[in-house]
Design a protein around this motif. Structure first.
Motif, PDB file in Angstrom:
ATOM      1  N   GLN A 415       0.908  -1.026   0.018  1.00  0.00           N
ATOM      2  CA  GLN A 415       0.060   0.018   0.067  1.00  0.00           C
ATOM      3  C   GLN A 415       0.788   1.370  -0.184  1.00  0.00           C
ATOM      4  O   GLN A 415       0.575   2.337  -0.729  1.00  0.00           O
ATOM      5  CB  GLN A 415      -0.859   0.120   1.365  1.00  0.00           C
ATOM      6  N   GLU A 419       1.068   4.321  -3.010  1.00  0.00           N
ATOM      7  CA  GLU A 419       0.776   5.675  -2.696  1.00  0.00           C
ATOM      8  C   GLU A 419       2.095   6.612  -2.932  1.00  0.00           C
ATOM      9  O   GLU A 419       2.017   7.794  -3.491  1.00  0.00           O
ATOM     10  CB  GLU A 419       0.715   5.758  -1.056  1.00  0.00           C
ATOM     11  N   GLN A 466      -6.630   2.100  -7.331  1.00  0.00           N
ATOM     12  CA  GLN A 466      -6.613   3.626  -6.864  1.00  0.00           C
ATOM     13  C   GLN A 466      -6.441   4.686  -7.442  1.00  0.00           C
ATOM     14  O   GLN A 466      -7.083   5.882  -7.473  1.00  0.00           O
ATOM     15  CB  GLN A 466      -5.700   3.700  -5.736  1.00  0.00           C
TER      16      GLN A 466
END
Length: 562
Positions: A415, A419, A466
């Motif tokens: 994750q 990001e 995302q």
């Protein structure tokens, strides 16, 4: 920057830089002027050069002669990088404030001082100015084979510099030699024109008129304009990127705090920035002692800065109250807050928190941790960000890439990697780079297995979920991400492989080693680290930073500030 959507520029370069080149320059200036507002730029020419004046008249340009010349021939033969930087700055000075359709850039003139590297240097300057090239090569003393070999040598220098040849003028070509000359150049992939022997005498109006008439007869203006408008991959050289940083910073005109006012490199960089009115600066330290040191270094613009004593009791009281509030969950007492503010980085950070500055640059004498820790504790991360990462803008000869994370996160999970990739894409976009992301690994699209590969596979999956609008490939090895030739065999058919410009490394060790190895071995300019994910821009310097590095980082910080 006022330019029409169809703005064109072209550099006229010649290995001889003699009279034939002058006929071409005059004719191109005339043709462009008949198709829109045009001016002339000479990267280097003598002051009051009469031929440049003739070119400006042909272009119907109202720009003063002195403004149209970058540097003198003496300066041109001086330190290359500073000279090129001055030329880029002067060029943008004359074109950014004007509405223009065309600029004709004419290389250096023939000189009794022979410099075997002069043509290559002219080609580099064309790339710095993001200008394609028209070659002017004389055939008076060359047979067709020699002419072609000369053209290829010029092409190679232009290509290596990052520009592109869009057309060729064969000068000194008599009508009876024209057919044989063109036949000998039939393999060239661009337009070729011949220009007969002709002399341009700036003191003779008849000579100028005859040269223009001769050129117009041999070179149809529509062909010339069409050739100049051919699509090409516009380079971003390190000097052009540095100029763009300064240009953005000046447009934003933010206030940046420099906590390390006792450091010579910091005040030297400050003097440069203040002299050009690029940013407002708050220098932490005692005004009189800093100005005294500036005088000793020969600096003349430091008085334009604001100076903030770290012993200002009224301000310290305000900072103490705010820092205690920000750190209330940690139970920071007033006494500890006052002690913390003795650290210049904390003091400077609180100037940003209190709204007295838009950003901060530190690290020339402090560690990255000493710069980042106050920012994390007081400025904190942006909404939606769970971490701060560090990216470097890597300026290669003809383009800019971004490497991340090279400064902050030792072992990011999937994750965090996703990001970091999203933050890096946003940074790239903020500097005009269309992001194409490569999630790096020792495996390319399943060629290898193991926990480290699975981590990058998961990060790539999360990134696509995302931020589905981003172009991404991963896992991928660096060579397949960088090279179209390698990508053709290792990642055949993938639209991003071989074209990556945002490289996301799987951990801090890999990223930090890679950027330093590339910087030192290739000569690439590394700008950063850019700290990503903070509410306000705070950027760190290497303790080995040169003055130019500090200038770049301050400009970058100002450009980041909204």
């Amino acid at each position: 920057m006022e330019r029409s959507l169809s703005f064109r520029s072209v550099s006229i370069l010649s290995p001889e830089s003699a009279n034939g080149r002058n006929v071409v320059a005059l004719g191109v200036a005339d043709a462009f002027a008949r198709h829109g507002s045009t001016t002339i730029f000479r990267p280097s020419a003598a002051s009051k050069d009469p031929f440049t004046r003739i070119l400006l008249d042909a272009a119907e340009s109202a720009i003063p002669l002195d403004d149209s010349i970058g540097v003198s021939p003496e300066v041109f033969r001086s330190h290359e990088m500073s000279m090129r930087a001055d030329i880029v700055a002067r060029y943008h000075h004359i074109i950014d404030a004007r509405t223009l359709d065309s600029t004709v850039i004419v290389g250096t003139d023939k000189s009794p001082i022979t410099d075997p590297e002069e043509f290559s240097l002219n080609a580099k300057i064309a790339a710095d100015l993001q200008s394609p090239v028209f070659l002017a090569v004389c055939t008076l003393h060359r047979n067709p084979d020699e002419l072609l070999a000369t053209v290829h040598a010029c092409e190679e220098a232009v290509d290596e510099a990052g520009s592109k040849v869009l057309g060729l003028f064969v000068t000194g070509c008599s009508p009876e030699r024209r057919e044989d000359t063109l036949n000998g150049l039939h393999e060239l992939p661009y337009q070729v024109w011949t220009v007969p022997p002709q002399t341009v005498d700036p003191q003779s109006e008849d000579s100028i008129r005859q040269s223009l008439e001769s050129f117009r007869q041999q070179v149809p203006a529509d062909e010339l304009i069409q050739a100049s408008e051919e699509d090409w991959n516009i380079p971003v050289t390190p000097l052009q990127f540095q100029y763009s940083l300064l240009h953005q910073a000046k447009a934003h005109h933010k206030t940046i705090v420099l906590p390390e006012g006792e450091e010579d490199r910091i005040i030297q960089a400050a003097d440069f920035l203040l002299a050009r009115d690029i940013v407002d600066l708050i220098i932490v330290g005692e005004r009189e002692s800093i100005l005294e040191r500036g005088d000793a270094l020969g600096l003349t613009q430091l008085h334009k800065a604001s100076f903030q004593s770290p012993h200002d009791e009224e301000l310290l009281a305000q900072m103490t109250t705010e820092l205690c509030r920000l750190r209330s969950k940690k139970g920071m007492p007033e006494e500890q807050a006052r002690k913390t503010l003795q650290d210049a980085s904390y003091f400077g950070t609180m100037l940003v928190v209190l709204g007295k500055a838009d950003g901060l640059v530190s690290g020339s004498i402090n560690s990255t941790a000493n710069t980042v820790r106050p920012a994390l504790q007081a400025i904190k991360t942006k909404p939606g960000s769970s971490l701060v990462s560090g990216a470097f803008l890597m300026c290669f000869d003809t383009h800019v890439a971004l490497f991340a994370d090279c400064a902050i996160n030792p072992n990011p999970n999937a994750q965090c990697l996703a990001e970091i990739a999203i933050q890096s894409a946003q940074t790239a976009q903020s500097f005009g780079i269309e992001p194409r992301i490569g999630m790096l690994s020792y495996s390319t699209l399943g060629s290898g297995k193991g926990p480290d590969v699975e981590l990058v596979e998961e990060a790539t999956k999360l990134l696509r979920e995302q931020a589905p609008e981003l172009q991404v490939v991963g896992p991928i090895q660096f060579d397949a991400a960088w090279s179209p030739q390698v990508a053709a065999s290792k990642a055949q058919g993938d639209p991003v492989a071989g074209r990556v410009n945002v490289f996301v490394f799987p951990d801090l060790s890999a990223g930090n080693i890679a950027y330093k190895a590339v910087q030192r071995s290739s000569g690439a300019l590394a700008v950063g680290p850019v700290l990503q994910g903070l509410n306000k821009p705070v950027n760190d310097l290497s303790r080995g930073a040169m003055v130019q590095d500090i200038i770049n980082t301050v400009a970058l910080t100002a450009a980041q500030a909204d």
